[in-house]
Structure formats: structure tokens, C-alpha cells
Design an enzyme around this catalytic site. Structure first.
Site, PDB file in Angstrom:
ATOM      1  N   LYS A 140     -77.557  33.994  17.324  1.00 27.78           N
ATOM      2  CA  LYS A 140     -78.840  33.322  17.218  1.00 27.78           C
ATOM      3  C   LYS A 140     -78.959  32.498  15.821  1.00 27.78           C
ATOM      4  O   LYS A 140     -79.972  31.943  15.447  1.00 27.78           O
ATOM      5  CB  LYS A 140     -79.554  34.827  16.841  1.00 27.78           C
ATOM      6  N   GLY A 141     -77.844  32.785  14.868  1.00 28.21           N
ATOM      7  CA  GLY A 141     -77.946  32.121  13.583  1.00 28.21           C
ATOM      8  C   GLY A 141     -78.164  30.590  13.660  1.00 28.21           C
ATOM      9  O   GLY A 141     -78.740  30.141  12.603  1.00 28.21           O
TER      10      GLY A 141
ATOM     11  N   GLU B  68     -73.770  24.884  15.179  1.00 27.81           N
ATOM     12  CA  GLU B  68     -73.565  26.309  14.553  1.00 27.81           C
ATOM     13  C   GLU B  68     -74.026  26.568  13.216  1.00 27.81           C
ATOM     14  O   GLU B  68     -74.171  25.350  12.542  1.00 27.81           O
ATOM     15  CB  GLU B  68     -72.044  26.593  14.728  1.00 27.81           C
ATOM     16  N   ASP B  69     -74.462  27.577  12.773  1.00 31.01           N
ATOM     17  CA  ASP B  69     -75.091  27.847  11.285  1.00 31.01           C
ATOM     18  C   ASP B  69     -73.953  27.674  10.193  1.00 31.01           C
ATOM     19  O   ASP B  69     -73.979  26.952   9.530  1.00 31.01           O
ATOM     20  CB  ASP B  69     -75.749  29.376  11.494  1.00 31.01           C
TER      21      ASP B  69
ATOM     22  N   ASP C  83     -66.972  30.288   8.459  1.00 30.94           N
ATOM     23  CA  ASP C  83     -66.653  31.190   7.672  1.00 30.94           C
ATOM     24  C   ASP C  83     -65.049  31.584   7.621  1.00 30.94           C
ATOM     25  O   ASP C  83     -64.225  30.377   7.166  1.00 30.94           O
ATOM     26  CB  ASP C  83     -67.127  32.407   7.756  1.00 30.94           C
TER      27      ASP C  83
ATOM     28  N   LYS D 189     -67.959  27.334   4.376  1.00 23.74           N
ATOM     29  CA  LYS D 189     -67.428  28.056   3.615  1.00 23.74           C
ATOM     30  C   LYS D 189     -65.779  27.867   3.698  1.00 23.74           C
ATOM     31  O   LYS D 189     -65.293  28.694   4.061  1.00 23.74           O
ATOM     32  CB  LYS D 189     -67.827  29.669   3.744  1.00 23.74           C
TER      33      LYS D 189
ATOM     34  N   PHE E 179     -72.330  35.653   0.631  1.00 21.29           N
ATOM     35  CA  PHE E 179     -73.221  36.036   1.732  1.00 21.29           C
ATOM     36  C   PHE E 179     -74.600  35.414   1.777  1.00 21.29           C
ATOM     37  O   PHE E 179     -75.220  35.738   0.793  1.00 21.29           O
ATOM     38  CB  PHE E 179     -73.135  37.475   2.227  1.00 21.29           C
TER      39      PHE E 179
ATOM     40  N   ASP F 176     -78.976  35.872   9.365  1.00 19.43           N
ATOM     41  CA  ASP F 176     -79.727  37.127   9.183  1.00 19.43           C
ATOM     42  C   ASP F 176     -78.778  37.975   8.285  1.00 19.43           C
ATOM     43  O   ASP F 176     -77.809  37.672   7.731  1.00 19.43           O
ATOM     44  CB  ASP F 176     -79.846  37.972  10.490  1.00 19.43           C
TER      45      ASP F 176
ATOM     46  N   ARG G 124     -84.255  35.796   9.386  1.00 23.11           N
ATOM     47  CA  ARG G 124     -84.062  34.544   9.813  1.00 23.11           C
ATOM     48  C   ARG G 124     -85.259  33.567   9.780  1.00 23.11           C
ATOM     49  O   ARG G 124     -85.012  32.376  10.008  1.00 23.11           O
ATOM     50  CB  ARG G 124     -83.682  34.798  11.496  1.00 23.11           C
TER      51      ARG G 124
HETATM   52  P1  5GP Z   1     -66.621  33.349  11.380  1.00 19.70           P
HETATM   53  O1  5GP Z   1     -65.969  33.564  12.506  1.00 19.70           O
HETATM   54  O2  5GP Z   1     -66.131  31.771  10.898  1.00 19.70           O
HETATM   55  O3  5GP Z   1     -65.584  34.218  10.168  1.00 19.70           O
HETATM   56  O4  5GP Z   1     -67.805  33.785  11.087  1.00 19.70           O
HETATM   57  C1  5GP Z   1     -68.867  32.916  11.885  1.00 19.70           C
HETATM   58  C2  5GP Z   1     -70.037  33.604  11.979  1.00 19.70           C
HETATM   59  O5  5GP Z   1     -70.266  34.748  11.055  1.00 19.70           O
HETATM   60  C3  5GP Z   1     -71.287  32.839  11.719  1.00 19.70           C
HETATM   61  O6  5GP Z   1     -71.452  32.278  12.892  1.00 19.70           O
HETATM   62  C4  5GP Z   1     -72.362  33.877  11.363  1.00 19.70           C
HETATM   63  O7  5GP Z   1     -73.106  34.380  12.332  1.00 19.70           O
HETATM   64  C5  5GP Z   1     -71.619  34.707  10.605  1.00 19.70           C
HETATM   65  N1  5GP Z   1     -71.583  34.631   9.020  1.00 19.70           N
HETATM   66  C6  5GP Z   1     -70.551  33.907   8.345  1.00 19.70           C
HETATM   67  N2  5GP Z   1     -70.891  33.958   7.082  1.00 19.70           N
HETATM   68  C7  5GP Z   1     -72.438  34.098   6.945  1.00 19.70           C
HETATM   69  C8  5GP Z   1     -73.014  34.607   5.790  1.00 19.70           C
HETATM   70  O8  5GP Z   1     -72.957  34.033   4.679  1.00 19.70           O
HETATM   71  N3  5GP Z   1     -74.462  34.983   5.976  1.00 19.70           N
HETATM   72  C9  5GP Z   1     -74.790  35.342   7.347  1.00 19.70           C
HETATM   73  N4  5GP Z   1     -75.859  35.731   7.842  1.00 19.70           N
HETATM   74  N5  5GP Z   1     -73.837  35.133   8.511  1.00 19.70           N
HETATM   75  C10 5GP Z   1     -72.576  34.601   8.228  1.00 19.70           C
END
Ligand code: 5GP
Length: 178
Positions: A45-46, A101-102, A105, A134, A155, A162, A168
Site C-alpha cells: 500500500k505504501g 515503490e515507496d 531499504d 535508504k 523510520f 505507515d 498514510r
Molecule cells: P526492504 O525489503 O527494502 O528492506 O523494505 C522495503 C519495504 O519496507 C518498503 O516497501 C516499505 O513497505 C517498508 N519500509 C522500509 N523502510 C520504511 C520506513 O522508513 N517507513 C515505512 N513506513 N516503511 C518502510
């Protein structure tokens, strides 16, 4: 400790977000042929706010698809697993696809998703646009083709992202101080 909206400090205000998304759309418009259709895929949803904002500024013919993925649950750290909720997508044989994508990370979610799309959808071109990168938290070797903002390893919430299902709807991005 539970966090609430009073703990959320503004990181990026609404105008800065919108101005940067518009300029990112210009970067995207410059790369793609202007009369060729692209399908933009919203990772729910992000990415929802970023996706709709970005779409408004794209100049080529655009189709939209939506998928659901999650990895964080109610935590503020990645749990190292991708939970697929709905990955139903049509074939994109011979078409151009832009995944929206939002945030990247660790890179786990998008490594999984980009591989899934490349292997299953037969698109001629698959690119990735993210609102936030990030970079310093990266564990998987993946780079977005388009990125609006690089941020530190904190974060964030708001504008689609969210915390425990909340925030959101905010038109800005905030962060929680440790
Ligand atoms: P990854 O798989 O790259 O570790 O994480 C990606 C997903 O983690 C993103 O699509 C998002 O949903 C969530 N995410 C990563 N960092 C953050 C953050 O700082 N805040 C929020 N709300 N979600 C995050």
C-alpha cells in the site's frame, strides 16, 4: 514504546514532495518514447500516494496495475521476509513496465519483485521508480532507475508510508526520533 503523531517530526513538507515528484516525472518523460504506452505498477500500500502523484505528470500513454506486498508488518525494521499478498499481473509481452515503490531499504522486497516480474511477465523493459532510497541500509544489490530522495536510515511515515497502519494519509513525510 508506542509512538503517536506528536512524535512525528517533519522531514519533507508537502510542497517539496510535490515539486520533486514533478521533476522526477520530467526525468521519466525524457527517457521513454512519448508515444509508446507504459504500464506503471503500484506496489500497495505504501506507494499509493507517490503513484497517483507521479502518474498525473507522465506524458506518454499510461496503463495502471496494482499489486500488494509487505515485509515490515507492525515493526519499524525489515523482518527479512517478503510476504506476498497479491501478485496477480497480466503478461506484459513486448511492453514497457515501470514499477513504482515507496522506498528501498534493505532491497529485499524489490529484489524479489523485480525478479518475479522479469521472470513471469515477458516485458521488453522493466524499470524501477522509488520515492525514497535508504542506500545506507542496503543488503541486496539493487539500484532504482529513478529516485526522488535519498534519506538516512531512519523510520519514516506519511504520504503513503505507515506506522502500524496509520499516517498514510498525511501530505508530508515525518520521522520518529529514536
Ligand atoms: P526492504 O525489503 O527494502 O528492506 O523494505 C522495503 C519495504 O519496507 C518498503 O516497501 C516499505 O513497505 C517498508 N519500509 C522500509 N523502510 C520504511 C520506513 O522508513 N517507513 C515505512 N513506513 N516503511 C518502510
Amino acid at each position: 514504546m508506542n509512538k503517536n503523531i506528536d512524535d512525528l517530526k517533519i522531514l519533507i513538507d508537502s510542497k517539496t514532495l510535490n515539486d520533486r515528484i514533478k521533476s522526477l516525472a520530467d526525468e521519466i518523460n525524457a527517457i521513454y518514447p512519448k508515444d509508446e504506452t507504459i504500464t506503471i505498477i503500484c506496489v500497495l500500500k505504501g506507494a499509493v500516494m507517490f503513484f497517483t502523484s507521479l502518474a498525473k505528470y507522465l506524458k506518454m500513454p499510461v496503463k495502471m496495475e496494482f499489486i500488494s506486498l509487505s515485509s515490515y508488518g507492525n515493526s519499524t525494521k525489515s523482518n527479512g521476509k517478503v510476504k506476498s499478498i497479491n501478485l496477480a499481473l497480466p503478461s506484459f509481452e513486448g511492453e514497457r513496465v515501470l514499477v513504482v515503490e515507496d522506498i528501498i531499504d534493505t532491497g529485499l522486497t524489490l529484489t524479489f519483485l523485480m525478479n518475479f516480474i522479469s521472470q513471469n511477465c515477458k516485458a521488453k523493459d522493466v524499470k524501477l521508480a522509488v520515492l525514497f532510497d535508504k542506500k545506507c541500509a542496503r543488503k541486496y544489490d539493487i539500484k532504482p532507475d529513478f529516485c526522488a530522495f535519498e534519506i538516512d536510515d531512519k523510520f519514516i511515515a506519511g504520504f503513503g508510508l505507515d506506522y502500524c497502519g496509520l499516517y498514510r494519509n498525511l501530505d508530508y513525510i515525518g520521522y520518529f526520533e529514536e
